[in-house]
Design a protein around this motif. Sequence first.
Motif, PDB file in Angstrom:
ATOM      1  N   GLY A  27      -0.203  -8.016   5.780  1.00  0.00           N
ATOM      2  CA  GLY A  27       0.847  -8.762   5.088  1.00  0.00           C
ATOM      3  C   GLY A  27       0.381  -9.447   3.820  1.00  0.00           C
ATOM      4  O   GLY A  27       1.069 -10.332   3.300  1.00  0.00           O
ATOM      5  N   ASP A  28      -0.761  -9.020   3.293  1.00  0.00           N
ATOM      6  CA  ASP A  28      -1.349  -9.662   2.119  1.00  0.00           C
ATOM      7  C   ASP A  28      -0.969  -8.965   0.816  1.00  0.00           C
ATOM      8  O   ASP A  28      -0.602  -7.781   0.813  1.00  0.00           O
ATOM      9  CB  ASP A  28      -2.875  -9.659   2.211  1.00  0.00           C
ATOM     10  N   VAL A  73      -0.882  -4.114  -2.452  1.00  0.00           N
ATOM     11  CA  VAL A  73      -0.141  -4.792  -1.382  1.00  0.00           C
ATOM     12  C   VAL A  73      -0.493  -4.158  -0.047  1.00  0.00           C
ATOM     13  O   VAL A  73      -0.743  -2.952   0.047  1.00  0.00           O
ATOM     14  CB  VAL A  73       1.390  -4.739  -1.615  1.00  0.00           C
ATOM     15  N   GLY A  74      -0.505  -5.004   1.000  1.00  0.00           N
ATOM     16  CA  GLY A  74      -0.749  -4.506   2.345  1.00  0.00           C
ATOM     17  C   GLY A  74       0.440  -3.707   2.855  1.00  0.00           C
ATOM     18  O   GLY A  74       1.559  -3.826   2.330  1.00  0.00           O
ATOM     19  N   ARG A  79       7.532  -8.053  -0.109  1.00  0.00           N
ATOM     20  CA  ARG A  79       8.165  -8.944  -1.084  1.00  0.00           C
ATOM     21  C   ARG A  79       7.682  -8.730  -2.512  1.00  0.00           C
ATOM     22  O   ARG A  79       8.324  -9.190  -3.457  1.00  0.00           O
ATOM     23  CB  ARG A  79       7.922 -10.400  -0.681  1.00  0.00           C
ATOM     24  N   PHE A  80       6.551  -8.042  -2.676  1.00  0.00           N
ATOM     25  CA  PHE A  80       5.972  -7.910  -4.003  1.00  0.00           C
ATOM     26  C   PHE A  80       5.522  -6.479  -4.238  1.00  0.00           C
ATOM     27  O   PHE A  80       5.251  -5.730  -3.290  1.00  0.00           O
ATOM     28  CB  PHE A  80       4.780  -8.865  -4.154  1.00  0.00           C
ATOM     29  N   THR A  81       5.461  -6.120  -5.510  1.00  0.00           N
ATOM     30  CA  THR A  81       4.990  -4.792  -5.891  1.00  0.00           C
ATOM     31  C   THR A  81       3.866  -4.928  -6.907  1.00  0.00           C
ATOM     32  O   THR A  81       3.714  -5.977  -7.557  1.00  0.00           O
ATOM     33  CB  THR A  81       6.127  -3.950  -6.494  1.00  0.00           C
ATOM     34  N   VAL A  82       3.089  -3.873  -7.049  1.00  0.00           N
ATOM     35  CA  VAL A  82       1.997  -3.876  -8.011  1.00  0.00           C
ATOM     36  C   VAL A  82       2.542  -4.167  -9.407  1.00  0.00           C
ATOM     37  O   VAL A  82       3.549  -3.585  -9.829  1.00  0.00           O
ATOM     38  CB  VAL A  82       1.253  -2.524  -7.970  1.00  0.00           C
ATOM     39  N   ALA A 103      -7.100 -12.242  -1.979  1.00  0.00           N
ATOM     40  CA  ALA A 103      -6.059 -11.731  -1.092  1.00  0.00           C
ATOM     41  C   ALA A 103      -5.320 -12.914  -0.494  1.00  0.00           C
ATOM     42  O   ALA A 103      -5.943 -13.843   0.040  1.00  0.00           O
ATOM     43  CB  ALA A 103      -6.678 -10.873   0.011  1.00  0.00           C
ATOM     44  N   ILE A 104      -3.990 -12.883  -0.575  1.00  0.00           N
ATOM     45  CA  ILE A 104      -3.161 -14.010  -0.132  1.00  0.00           C
ATOM     46  C   ILE A 104      -2.030 -13.480   0.735  1.00  0.00           C
ATOM     47  O   ILE A 104      -1.423 -12.442   0.432  1.00  0.00           O
ATOM     48  CB  ILE A 104      -2.550 -14.769  -1.332  1.00  0.00           C
TER      49      ILE A 104
END
Length: 331
Positions: A27-28, A73-74, A79-82, A103-104
């Motif tokens: 999920g990171d 992204v994991g 929620r996010f993209t490169v 990594a967050i």
Amino acid sequence: MKAFIVERYRKDGLRAAEVPEPELGDGDVLVRVRAAGVNPLDSKIRDGEFKRILPYRPPFVLGHDVAGVVTRVGPAARRFTVGDEVYARPGKDRIGTFAELIAIDQDDVALKPAALSMQEAAAVPLVGLTAWQALVERAKVTAGQKVLIHAGSGGVGTMAIQLAKQLGATVATTTSTANVDWVKSLGADVVDYKQEDFATVLADYDVVLDSLGGETLEKSLTVVKPGGLVIGIGGPPDPDFAKEIGASTFLRVAMTLLSRRIRRQAKRRGVRYSFLFMRASGTQLRELTTLIDAGHLHPVVDRVFPFDATLEAVAYVDQGRAKGKVVVTLA
């Protein structure tokens, strides 16, 4: 990758080093750091002040604020993209923004405010979340209330003043003579602590946000009205905080003893004392983003250092004279 690590708990224990790239959890998001905020908390952790309650064991990478670009992204991160420009305060077990990559957990990340540069965005997460959790979440400040925010020229102070004004509160703050005029420009009534004792000129406040502790914290109890709330972010930690972090029996007893004096003083005055150690939250960062992009909040950046001068940036923050935040930036 290059990073700045705490190799031992002491003032000279921070150094540059080559470390492995961080592992990416399901999920990171992996963020290439463009800028990182520097906070007094960094020095306290470097010196070992929180080693009993935080999960760090040297060597570890230091740093609590980041603005950068998502590079990977994991598999469970949706929620996010490169390529997304983001900012975050990583969770307390995932710090390490004084590095080229971090990594967050996606839950701790938000899209960067469009109105801010990377350097400005890196100045927001820790102080913005602290102000939000103190004033909105814990104190539930409403229009017409009176709020006192100590150290108005600091990172937390500059953000908390703006947020309290946005909530409709009447705001007072303390600062030194040299900073009076520009702190006033943030919208607060200012007490010059070099000329006056705030406890003799202020009264009947609903909320106090104190980052200084000690005598300032004790005096703060005298300026809130019955039922009022004093929130300390400089300590001492209290039993509620011990419960919140699932502290051991030893730590629960220790925190109870450490805060006994201030809690007793508060009880005698009919007021409340609460210790706050802010937590990561992408949800709350998105709330702050809305206010920033609408022009209601803006971070104050004192100085920007290149990444290779991170040690100098931390030393500058240690002097306690920064107006707003200090940031290190990567090319």
